[in-house]
Design an enzyme around this catalytic site. Structure first.
Site, PDB file in Angstrom:
ATOM      1  CG  ASP A  13      37.086  46.713  49.497  1.00  0.00           C
ATOM      2  OD1 ASP A  13      37.490  47.867  49.718  1.00  0.00           O
ATOM      3  OD2 ASP A  13      35.954  46.308  49.825  1.00  0.00           O
ATOM      4  CD  GLU A  14      39.256  46.358  43.037  1.00  0.00           C
ATOM      5  OE1 GLU A  14      39.578  47.274  43.821  1.00  0.00           O
ATOM      6  OE2 GLU A  14      38.275  46.421  42.276  1.00  0.00           O
ATOM      7  CE  LYS A  16      40.541  50.873  44.794  1.00  0.00           C
ATOM      8  NZ  LYS A  16      39.790  49.692  45.241  1.00  0.00           N
ATOM      9  N   GLY A  40      38.181  52.773  51.358  1.00  0.00           N
ATOM     10  CA  GLY A  40      39.042  52.457  52.495  1.00  0.00           C
ATOM     11  C   GLY A  40      40.253  51.745  51.937  1.00  0.00           C
ATOM     12  CG  HIS A  41      42.284  53.122  49.173  1.00  0.00           C
ATOM     13  ND1 HIS A  41      42.591  53.972  48.154  1.00  0.00           N
ATOM     14  CD2 HIS A  41      41.069  52.607  48.859  1.00  0.00           C
ATOM     15  CE1 HIS A  41      41.600  53.985  47.270  1.00  0.00           C
ATOM     16  NE2 HIS A  41      40.658  53.162  47.691  1.00  0.00           N
ATOM     17  CB  THR A  42      44.474  48.336  53.985  1.00  0.00           C
ATOM     18  OG1 THR A  42      43.072  48.277  54.173  1.00  0.00           O
ATOM     19  CG2 THR A  42      45.201  47.928  55.250  1.00  0.00           C
ATOM     20  CB  THR A 128      29.839  53.317  52.552  1.00  0.00           C
ATOM     21  OG1 THR A 128      29.725  54.548  51.820  1.00  0.00           O
ATOM     22  CG2 THR A 128      30.560  52.289  51.704  1.00  0.00           C
ATOM     23  CD  GLN A 223      34.608  54.381  45.404  1.00  0.00           C
ATOM     24  OE1 GLN A 223      34.848  55.302  44.648  1.00  0.00           O
ATOM     25  NE2 GLN A 223      34.825  54.475  46.693  1.00  0.00           N
ATOM     26  CG  LEU A 331      48.809  33.967  43.980  1.00  0.00           C
ATOM     27  CD1 LEU A 331      47.590  33.687  43.092  1.00  0.00           C
ATOM     28  CD2 LEU A 331      50.073  33.981  43.126  1.00  0.00           C
ATOM     29  CG  ASP A 332      48.768  36.082  50.528  1.00  0.00           C
ATOM     30  OD1 ASP A 332      48.517  36.903  49.628  1.00  0.00           O
ATOM     31  OD2 ASP A 332      48.437  36.256  51.715  1.00  0.00           O
ATOM     32  N   GLY A 414      51.103  39.305  50.051  1.00  0.00           N
ATOM     33  CA  GLY A 414      50.925  39.675  51.457  1.00  0.00           C
ATOM     34  C   GLY A 414      50.615  41.154  51.534  1.00  0.00           C
TER      35      GLY A 414
HETATM   36  P1  GDP Z   1      41.610  48.854  48.415  1.00  0.00           P
HETATM   37  O1  GDP Z   1      40.321  49.496  48.810  1.00  0.00           O
HETATM   38  O2  GDP Z   1      41.613  48.422  46.989  1.00  0.00           O
HETATM   39  O3  GDP Z   1      42.816  49.690  48.744  1.00  0.00           O
HETATM   40  O4  GDP Z   1      41.721  47.504  49.292  1.00  0.00           O
HETATM   41  P2  GDP Z   1      41.419  47.370  50.869  1.00  0.00           P
HETATM   42  O5  GDP Z   1      42.536  47.970  51.624  1.00  0.00           O
HETATM   43  O6  GDP Z   1      40.042  47.821  51.189  1.00  0.00           O
HETATM   44  O7  GDP Z   1      41.383  45.803  51.012  1.00  0.00           O
HETATM   45  C1  GDP Z   1      42.476  45.022  50.650  1.00  0.00           C
HETATM   46  C2  GDP Z   1      42.921  44.217  51.864  1.00  0.00           C
HETATM   47  O8  GDP Z   1      43.849  43.244  51.435  1.00  0.00           O
HETATM   48  C3  GDP Z   1      43.659  45.021  52.914  1.00  0.00           C
HETATM   49  O9  GDP Z   1      43.383  44.493  54.169  1.00  0.00           O
HETATM   50  C4  GDP Z   1      45.131  44.820  52.549  1.00  0.00           C
HETATM   51  O10 GDP Z   1      46.003  44.970  53.659  1.00  0.00           O
HETATM   52  C5  GDP Z   1      45.102  43.395  52.099  1.00  0.00           C
HETATM   53  N1  GDP Z   1      46.080  43.009  51.090  1.00  0.00           N
HETATM   54  C6  GDP Z   1      46.523  43.692  49.997  1.00  0.00           C
HETATM   55  N2  GDP Z   1      47.325  42.901  49.256  1.00  0.00           N
HETATM   56  C7  GDP Z   1      47.387  41.703  49.881  1.00  0.00           C
HETATM   57  C8  GDP Z   1      48.019  40.463  49.577  1.00  0.00           C
HETATM   58  O11 GDP Z   1      48.665  40.287  48.556  1.00  0.00           O
HETATM   59  N3  GDP Z   1      47.843  39.437  50.465  1.00  0.00           N
HETATM   60  C9  GDP Z   1      47.088  39.571  51.585  1.00  0.00           C
HETATM   61  N4  GDP Z   1      46.972  38.524  52.387  1.00  0.00           N
HETATM   62  N5  GDP Z   1      46.475  40.719  51.889  1.00  0.00           N
HETATM   63  C10 GDP Z   1      46.603  41.772  51.042  1.00  0.00           C
HETATM   64  P1  IMO Z   2      37.531  51.058  47.828  1.00  0.00           P
HETATM   65  O1  IMO Z   2      38.127  52.324  47.268  1.00  0.00           O
HETATM   66  C1  IMO Z   2      34.170  48.294  48.008  1.00  0.00           C
HETATM   67  C2  IMO Z   2      30.159  49.978  47.414  1.00  0.00           C
HETATM   68  C3  IMO Z   2      29.233  49.947  48.616  1.00  0.00           C
HETATM   69  C4  IMO Z   2      27.891  49.768  47.911  1.00  0.00           C
HETATM   70  C5  IMO Z   2      28.065  50.636  46.677  1.00  0.00           C
HETATM   71  C6  IMO Z   2      27.449  52.029  46.799  1.00  0.00           C
HETATM   72  O2  IMO Z   2      37.907  50.783  49.233  1.00  0.00           O
HETATM   73  O3  IMO Z   2      37.737  49.909  46.905  1.00  0.00           O
HETATM   74  P2  IMO Z   2      28.286  54.190  48.113  1.00  0.00           P
HETATM   75  O4  IMO Z   2      28.521  54.417  49.571  1.00  0.00           O
HETATM   76  O5  IMO Z   2      29.462  54.397  47.257  1.00  0.00           O
HETATM   77  O6  IMO Z   2      27.088  54.939  47.596  1.00  0.00           O
HETATM   78  O7  IMO Z   2      27.876  52.625  48.016  1.00  0.00           O
HETATM   79  O8  IMO Z   2      29.458  50.746  46.442  1.00  0.00           O
HETATM   80  N1  IMO Z   2      31.476  50.632  47.639  1.00  0.00           N
HETATM   81  C7  IMO Z   2      32.623  49.966  47.791  1.00  0.00           C
HETATM   82  N2  IMO Z   2      32.876  48.643  47.869  1.00  0.00           N
HETATM   83  N3  IMO Z   2      35.194  49.175  48.053  1.00  0.00           N
HETATM   84  C8  IMO Z   2      34.964  50.497  47.965  1.00  0.00           C
HETATM   85  O9  IMO Z   2      35.959  51.405  47.887  1.00  0.00           O
HETATM   86  C9  IMO Z   2      33.627  50.951  47.856  1.00  0.00           C
HETATM   87  N4  IMO Z   2      33.048  52.165  47.769  1.00  0.00           N
HETATM   88  C10 IMO Z   2      31.736  51.962  47.619  1.00  0.00           C
HETATM   89  O10 IMO Z   2      29.535  48.865  49.463  1.00  0.00           O
HETATM   90  O11 IMO Z   2      27.747  48.442  47.477  1.00  0.00           O
HETATM   91 MG    MG Z   3      38.825  49.294  50.269  1.00  0.00          MG
END
Ligand code: GDP
Ligand code: IMO
Ligand code: MG
Length: 427
Positions: A13-14, A16, A40-42, A128, A223, A331-332, A414
Site C-alpha cells: 500500500d505504498e 504503487k 489493491g492498487h488505487t 486478506t 504487496q 508526503l502531504d 496527493g
Molecule cells: P498500492 O497498493 O501500493 O497501490 O497503494 P494503495 O492504493 O493500496 O494505497 C495507497 C493510497 O494512497 C491510495 O488511497 C492512494 O490513492 C493514496 N495515495 C497515493 N499517493 C498519495 C499521495 O501522495 N498523497 C495522498 N494523500 N494519497 C496518496
Molecule cells: P498491495 O499490492 C498490504 C498482507 C495481508 C496479510 C499478509 C498475508 O495493495 O500493496 P495474504 O492474503 O497475502 O495471504 O495476506 O499480507 N497483504 C497486503 N498488505 N498491501 C497488499 O497489497 C497486501 N497483500 C497482502 O494484509 O498481512
Molecule cells: Mg494496496
C-alpha cells in the site's frame, strides 16, 4: 527503452498503483508478476478513481499492453468483474492478457484461507482471505490448476476431480466443513474459461517480444518487500515474492533485462494484518495519520496500522531489491505534524543495531531509535517543484534519501497523477 520494475519498499500500500499509472503514460507494456487479488492498487486519473486488484495499473494507456504474468494467481470471478467495471467506465481492455501458466484461485482456496486463519486463533496472520496463500501452496505442491488447463474441458474435469477429492477430504475431515461439488465447480470454471479464453496467451513470449522491439516495459509489483515470503517478517508474510527477484520467474524475464528498480515508499509506515512493526504508533499521532490519510485497506477495508518511517526497513529493502531510485508517496499527509520522527536504528536486548533481524520474534522486541525533525505545517499538495517545498520538508526528504541510500526520482503529494514532483527524471 528501459525496463522499470516498480516495487513496494515496505508492507504494501505504498502507492504503487499511483506511480505505475503515472509512468505508464509512456510505456508500451505494463505487467504484474506476483500476488493476486490480495493487492489493491488505487489509481486517480482523468478516467476517475479506480481500485484495481488484478488488472495492471497501466490499463488507462490505450497504447500499452497489460499483462497478468504467470507468477500471479487469478481469481477468475474477480478478474472478470474488474474487466466489466473498467469497460462500463469507458476503459478499453482490448490489450489485456493473462498468462496461460498463471494458477487459478479455486473455491476451496478461499474456503481454506478462512478456515486456516480461524484455526490459528490468536496467531492468525491477518490474511486478506482471498485464497491467495492456499493457491500458491497448491502451485508448489504441484496440485494447481492453471488458466490454460480450463480451456480443455476433458482434461480440466479429470484434473479437478483428482484435486477436489483431496481438497474435500481436508475440508471435511480436518475442518468439519461441507465438501464442494465437482459438478458445480466444474461447470462454474468452464463458464469462466469461455470468458477468459480471449485474454489467455503465452505472455512470456509477448514480454520478450516487447523487449526486443525496445519498448518501455513496466513491471508492477504488488504487496511489499516486508511481506516477501523469504525476506519479509516470516510467518507474517504473503505467499509470493513481491521483490525485484520475483519479477524474473513471475514473467519469464532474464534478470539482465531489468535496468531500473524503483522502490515505492510511503513517507511514514503502514501495515495491515498481523506481525511486527517496530515504529507502530498506538497513540493519538497514529490515529491522526490514519484518519487524515484514510488508511483503510483498499481490498479488505481493514484499518491500517500507522507509524513513523522506518529507516532500517527501508535500507534493508533497498539492498534486497537493488533499488536504483525511490518514489516517495504521501508526503502531504505529514503536513499537519509539528514534529516528525525517523527510525534510524533499533535497540534490541540492550544493544543498538542498524540491521533488520531475520526473526519476527526478535523484531517484535526491537525498540526504535528515533531522530526528530521539525515538521513544515504548510499544505504541500499544490507543490510541483522540489525547490518549492518548505525547507523542513526538503530536509525530511533528503534525510530519508540518505537512509535508503539511493536517489529520489519522484515525490507524490496527493493521490492524483498530477500531484507529483519530478526530482530526477526516470527515463
Ligand atoms: P498500492 O497498493 O501500493 O497501490 O497503494 P494503495 O492504493 O493500496 O494505497 C495507497 C493510497 O494512497 C491510495 O488511497 C492512494 O490513492 C493514496 N495515495 C497515493 N499517493 C498519495 C499521495 O501522495 N498523497 C495522498 N494523500 N494519497 C496518496
Ligand atoms: P498491495 O499490492 C498490504 C498482507 C495481508 C496479510 C499478509 C498475508 O495493495 O500493496 P495474504 O492474503 O497475502 O495471504 O495476506 O499480507 N497483504 C497486503 N498488505 N498491501 C497488499 O497489497 C497486501 N497483500 C497482502 O494484509 O498481512
Ligand atoms: Mg494496496
Amino acid at each position: 527503452m528501459p525496463v522499470i520494475a516498480i516495487i513496494g519498499g515496505q508492507w504494501g500500500d505504498e502507492g504503487k498503483g499511483k506511480i505505475v499509472d503515472l509512468v505508464a503514460r509512456e510505456a508500451k507494456m505494463v505487467a504484474r508478476f506476483s500476488g493476486g487479488n490480495n493487492a489493491g492498487h488505487t489509481v486517480v486519473n482523468p478516467y476517475g478513481e479506480f481500485r484495481l486488484h488484478l488488472v495492471p495499473s497501466g490499463i488507462f494507456n490505450p497504447q500499452a499492453a497489460c499483462v497478468v504474468g504467470n507468477g500471479v494467481v487469478i481469481d477468475p470471478a474477480v478478474f472478470l468483474e474488474e474487466v466489466d467495471q473498467l469497460q462500463k467506465r469507458g476503459v478499453n481492455t482490448d490489450r489485456l492478457f493473462i498468462s496461460d501458466r498463471a494458477h487459478l484461485i479455486m473455491p476451496y482456496h478461499i474456503l481454506l484461507d478462512a478456515l486456516e486463519e480461524e484455526s490459528r486463533g490468536g496467531g492468525a496472520l491477518g490474511t486478506t482471505r482471498k485464497g491467495v496463500g492456499p493457491a500458491y501452496v497448491d502451485k508448489t505442491a504441484r496440485l494447481g490448476i492453471r488458466t490454460g488447463d480450463i480451456l480443455d474441458s476433458g482434461l480440466f474435469r479429470e484434473r479437478l476431480g483428482f484435486v477436489l477429492n483431496y481438497k474435500n477430504a481436508i475440508l471435511t475431515k480436518v475442518y468439519g466443513a461441507a465438501p464442494l461439488s465437482l459438478e458445480e465447480t466444474y461447470s462454474q470454471y468452464c463458464q469462466y474459461g469461455q470468458r477468459l479464453a480471449p485474454f489467455i496467451r503465452e505472455t512470456n513470449t509477448m514480454v520478450r517480444e516487447a523487449l526486443s522491439r525496445g519498448d518501455l516495459v513496466l513491471l508492477e509489483g504488488a504487496q511489499g518487500t516486508m511481506l516477501d515470503l523469504d525476506f519479509g517478517t516470516y510467518p507474517y508474510v504473503t505467499s509470493s515474492s513481491p521483490i525485484a527477484g520475483g519479477v524474473c520467474s513471475g514473467l519469464g524475464l532474464s534478470p539482465t533485462k531489468i535496468e531500473h528498480i524503483l522502490g515505492v515508499f510511503k513517507s511514514y509506515t503502514t501495515r495491515v494484518g498481523s506481525g511486527p512493526m517496530p515504529t507502530e504508533l498506538k497513540d493519538e499521532t497514529g490515529h491522526l495519520i490514519r484518519e487524515r490519510a484514510q488508511e483503510y485497506g483498499t481490498t479488505t477495508g481493514r484499518a491500517r496500522r500507522c507509524g513513523w518511517f522506518d529507516g532500517v526497513v527501508a535500507r534493508f529493502s533497498a539492498e534486497i531489491n537493488g533499488f536504483t531510485g525511490i518514489a516517495l508517496t504521501r508526503l502531504d499527509v505529514l503536513d499537519i505534524l509539528p514534529q516528525l520522527k525517523i527510525c534510524t536504528g533499533y535497540k534490541l536486548d540492550g544493544d543498538i543495531i542498524d540491521h533488520l533481524p531475520s526473526s519476527a520474534a526478535a523484531l517484535e522486541r526491537c525498540q526504535p531509535v528515533y531522530q526528530e525533525m521539525a515538521g513544515w505545517q504548510t499544505p504541500i499538495s499544490q507543490v510541483r517543484r522540489f525547490e518549492d517545498l518548505p525547507p523542513e520538508a526538503s530536509r525530511y526528504v533528503t534525510r530519508l534519501q540518505e537512509l535508503v541510500g539511493c536517489p529520489i526520482n519522484l515525490i507524490s503529494v496527493g493521490p492524483s497523477r498530477e500531484q507529483t514532483i519530478e526530482v530526477k527524471p526516470l527515463l
